[in-house]
Design an enzyme around this catalytic site. Structure first.
Site, PDB file in Angstrom:
ATOM      1  N   ASN A   7       0.838  -1.200   0.127  1.00 38.75           N
ATOM      2  CA  ASN A   7      -0.118   0.123   0.007  1.00 38.75           C
ATOM      3  C   ASN A   7       0.915   1.346  -0.003  1.00 38.75           C
ATOM      4  O   ASN A   7       1.382   1.650   1.002  1.00 38.75           O
ATOM      5  CB  ASN A   7      -1.011   0.066   1.186  1.00 38.75           C
ATOM      6  N   TRP A   8       0.878   1.915  -1.224  1.00 36.15           N
ATOM      7  CA  TRP A   8       1.842   2.983  -1.300  1.00 36.15           C
ATOM      8  C   TRP A   8       1.316   4.160  -0.712  1.00 36.15           C
ATOM      9  O   TRP A   8       2.016   5.288  -0.563  1.00 36.15           O
ATOM     10  CB  TRP A   8       2.042   3.164  -2.677  1.00 36.15           C
ATOM     11  N   LYS A   9       0.059   4.342  -0.303  1.00 32.94           N
ATOM     12  CA  LYS A   9      -0.687   5.610   0.065  1.00 32.94           C
ATOM     13  C   LYS A   9      -0.349   6.680  -0.678  1.00 32.94           C
ATOM     14  O   LYS A   9      -0.155   6.339  -2.085  1.00 32.94           O
ATOM     15  CB  LYS A   9      -0.266   5.832   1.586  1.00 32.94           C
ATOM     16  N   HIS A  97      -9.649   1.811   4.698  1.00 33.61           N
ATOM     17  CA  HIS A  97      -8.592   1.845   5.429  1.00 33.61           C
ATOM     18  C   HIS A  97      -8.646   2.935   6.567  1.00 33.61           C
ATOM     19  O   HIS A  97      -9.375   3.810   6.440  1.00 33.61           O
ATOM     20  CB  HIS A  97      -7.444   2.139   4.289  1.00 33.61           C
ATOM     21  N   GLU A 155      -6.123  -4.227  10.663  1.00 34.29           N
ATOM     22  CA  GLU A 155      -5.151  -3.118  10.850  1.00 34.29           C
ATOM     23  C   GLU A 155      -5.496  -2.654  12.311  1.00 34.29           C
ATOM     24  O   GLU A 155      -6.146  -1.777  12.358  1.00 34.29           O
ATOM     25  CB  GLU A 155      -4.892  -2.309   9.881  1.00 34.29           C
ATOM     26  N   GLY A 168      -1.190   5.631  14.819  1.00 34.94           N
ATOM     27  CA  GLY A 168       0.006   4.898  14.612  1.00 34.94           C
ATOM     28  C   GLY A 168       1.122   5.161  15.490  1.00 34.94           C
ATOM     29  O   GLY A 168       1.573   6.332  15.431  1.00 34.94           O
ATOM     30  N   SER A 199       3.098  -1.949  10.133  1.00 38.52           N
ATOM     31  CA  SER A 199       4.354  -1.919  10.263  1.00 38.52           C
ATOM     32  C   SER A 199       4.972  -3.151  10.031  1.00 38.52           C
ATOM     33  O   SER A 199       5.996  -3.926  10.658  1.00 38.52           O
ATOM     34  CB  SER A 199       4.608  -1.703  11.849  1.00 38.52           C
ATOM     35  N   GLY A 220       3.131  -1.098   4.237  1.00 33.94           N
ATOM     36  CA  GLY A 220       2.998   0.393   3.853  1.00 33.94           C
ATOM     37  C   GLY A 220       4.392   0.780   3.380  1.00 33.94           C
ATOM     38  O   GLY A 220       4.801   0.818   2.317  1.00 33.94           O
TER      39      GLY A 220
HETATM   40  P1  PGA Z   1       2.547   0.872   7.365  1.00 32.45           P
HETATM   41  O1  PGA Z   1       1.167   0.708   6.739  1.00 32.45           O
HETATM   42  O2  PGA Z   1       3.344  -0.561   6.971  1.00 32.45           O
HETATM   43  O3  PGA Z   1       3.259   1.627   7.071  1.00 32.45           O
HETATM   44  O4  PGA Z   1       2.465   0.573   8.894  1.00 32.45           O
HETATM   45  C1  PGA Z   1       0.176  -0.228   6.613  1.00 32.45           C
HETATM   46  C2  PGA Z   1      -1.164   0.103   6.108  1.00 32.45           C
HETATM   47  O5  PGA Z   1      -1.594   1.106   6.736  1.00 32.45           O
HETATM   48  O6  PGA Z   1      -1.604  -0.278   5.231  1.00 32.45           O
END
Ligand code: PGA
Length: 240
Positions: A7-9, A97, A155, A168, A199, A220
């Site tokens: 997930n690149w956001k 999400h 999540e 987070g 994470s 992510g």
């Molecule tokens: P992260 O994100 O690996 O940066 O914690 C995971 C997510 O929110 O999909």
């Protein structure tokens, strides 16, 4: 089948995307048949990546997913991207999400509408949740045949890497917490897959991937850097 869903956001320029793909291509990683690697970039990058992959294939099949789309069908919804517009571009979509629920005030009702749109257009929804009830609401009323296509993604809010804002602390959730939640979901929905996100990095991916109850992970931050992502896949591969 185990899943690694990147997930690149809201990250990367077009130049960064091409650099990332080149780095991955150069490495020629081998991914076992029972591991699916799915990349969810922004809408903007989807078509570029699809064309790049067609022109210069990688050493493995990188599937594509979106990070969101409209709860409505195509039509008079300025600024929206409807599921049907993506149906020949992606096979998956991340829905609900926690960042969308929190920063964009997405409701369970809208997420359910999006799940319906996804299924209508043959896109597999990956529905994120932190509470059991969010899972129930996302598939309520769906026929078993449709419901079993939905992939759930646990999540826990605290586990997501903090980039901006209050969500987070960037500490992955303890394995027993994830296994317990996964078991609860599978008791209610035995035919659905359950992934873990929060994470996940190259040093801890094996922990989750080797658990029979957990069907995969959603990294992510760790997916943004090509080298870290390659390491992550390699470490998962040895264990899968
Ligand atoms: P992260 O994100 O690996 O940066 O914690 C995971 C997510 O929110 O999909």
């Amino acid at each position: 089948m185990k899943y690694i869903v990147a997930n690149w956001k809201a990250n990367k320029t077009i130049k960064n995307v091409k650099e990332w793909l080149n780095e991955i291509r150069k490495t020629k990683i081998k991914v076992p048949k029972k591991v699916k690697v799915i990349l969810c970039p922004s809408f903007l990058h989807l078509i570029i990546i699809k064309k790049e992959l067609e022109a210069h294939p990688l050493s493995f099949n990188l599937e594509l997913g979106a990070q969101n789309f409209s709860p409505y069908s195509a039509g008079t919804y300025t600024g929206e991207i409807a599921a049907c517009m993506l149906s020949d571009l992606v096979e998956y979509v991340i829905l609900g999400h926690s960042e969308r629920r929190r920063y964009f005030k997405e409701t369970d009702k809208e997420i359910k509408m999006k799940v319906i749109q996804a299924l209508k257009h043959h896109i597999i929804p990956i529905v994120a949740f932190s509470k059991l009830n969010q899972v129930r609401l996302s598939v309520q009323g769906l026929k078993q045949e449709e419901r079993k296509k939905v992939i759930f993604m646990y999540e826990p809010l605290k586990a997501i890497s903090r980039q901006i804002g209050p969500i987070g602390v960037g500490r992955a959730a303890p394995l027993d917490q994830v296994v317990q939640m996964t078991k609860k979901i599978k008791k209610l929905f035995p035919k659905n897959k359950v992934l873990y996100g929060g994470s996940v990095k190259s040093h801890n991916i094996a922990l989750y991937m080797t658990q029979p109850e957990i069907d995969g992970v959603v990294p992510g931050t760790a997916s943004l850097n090509a080298r870290e992502f390659i390491k992550l896949i390699k470490n998962a591969k040895t264990q899968a």
